[in-house]
Scaffold this active site. Structure first.
Site, PDB file in Angstrom:
ATOM      1  N   LYS A   1       2.127  -4.010  20.221  1.00 31.89           N
ATOM      2  CA  LYS A   1       2.453  -3.427  21.520  1.00 31.89           C
ATOM      3  C   LYS A   1       3.788  -3.924  22.051  1.00 31.89           C
ATOM      4  CE  LYS A   1       0.146  -2.181  25.794  1.00 31.89           C
ATOM      5  NZ  LYS A   1       0.786  -0.888  25.763  1.00 31.89           N
TER       6      LYS A   1
ATOM      7  N   GLY B   1       4.003 -11.946  21.413  1.00 34.23           N
ATOM      8  CA  GLY B   1       4.230 -12.013  19.966  1.00 34.23           C
ATOM      9  C   GLY B   1       5.142 -10.911  19.460  1.00 34.23           C
ATOM     10  N   CYS B   2       4.952  -9.724  19.972  1.00 31.89           N
ATOM     11  CA  CYS B   2       5.759  -8.579  19.533  1.00 31.89           C
ATOM     12  C   CYS B   2       7.202  -8.720  20.009  1.00 31.89           C
ATOM     13  CB  CYS B   2       5.148  -7.280  20.039  1.00 31.89           C
ATOM     14  SG  CYS B   2       3.478  -7.022  19.399  1.00 31.89           S
ATOM     15  N   THR B   3       7.381  -9.268  21.192  1.00 33.58           N
ATOM     16  CA  THR B   3       8.727  -9.509  21.711  1.00 33.58           C
ATOM     17  C   THR B   3       9.417 -10.581  20.875  1.00 33.58           C
ATOM     18  OG1 THR B   3       8.098  -8.820  23.938  1.00 33.58           O
ATOM     19  CG2 THR B   3      10.060 -10.197  23.741  1.00 33.58           C
TER      20      THR B   3
ATOM     21  N   SER C   1      10.358  -8.997  17.456  1.00 36.68           N
ATOM     22  CA  SER C   1      11.458  -8.041  17.571  1.00 36.68           C
ATOM     23  C   SER C   1      12.773  -8.739  17.898  1.00 36.68           C
ATOM     24  CB  SER C   1      11.127  -6.993  18.635  1.00 36.68           C
ATOM     25  OG  SER C   1       9.990  -6.255  18.241  1.00 36.68           O
TER      26      SER C   1
END
Length: 149
Positions: free
Chosen positions: A39, A44-46, A49
């Site tokens: 998401k 974690g995704c930030t 990325s």
């Protein structure tokens, strides 16, 4: 995981953040980092990325194109990409078509609750469209190191 090292990467056509359609075959002749993440705008995704963003020049010098995939909308991807100045495209996969091709939409468990969600996984695809590596234990803060090891 349904896609293994040595397999031909499943072909897909999908929309990126600006509404344009891309196909995996558009990138034949180049190496591709195809990363599936749960998401936009989550810790974690930030981290993952931004690690790819911070090492993007190095990845490009090694011949890689980076493509992120989540179930988020194109609008969400635009905000995420702008907020964190991500230099690569993000694929919107709300119907999980690309996830299903790569086996990354699966039953997950959290605090005893079961639900369907994205299994964070990165596929490294060679210039001929063959899966060179599958990274299933993604370390979000040092992900580029896992790719370039």
């Amino acid at each position: 995981m349904s896609v293994q090292v040595g397999d031909k990467a499943p072909e897909f056509e999908a929309k990126i953040q600006n509404g344009s359609s891309i196909k995996l075959s558009d990138y034949l002749g180049r190496k591709v980092v195809l990363y599936f993440y749960p998401k936009d705008n989550t810790p974690g995704c930030t981290a993952q990325s931004c690690n790819l963003r911070d090492n993007y020049e190095l990845l490009q010098k090694q011949g890689y194109v980076v493509l992120g995939v989540s179930q988020d909308s194109e609008k969400s991807h635009v905000k995420f990409k702008d907020k964190f100045e991500l230099p690569f495209d993000l694929i919107s996969d709300p119907d999980h078509a690309v996830h299903n091709l790569y086996g990354t939409w699966a039953l997950k468990k959290l605090y005893g609750r079961e639900y369907m969600g994205t299994v964070r996984t990165t596929f490294v695809i060679d210039e001929k469209g063959v899966i060179e590596e599958v990274i299933s234990k993604v370390k979000t803060k040092i992900h580029t190191e896992q790719i370039l090891k």
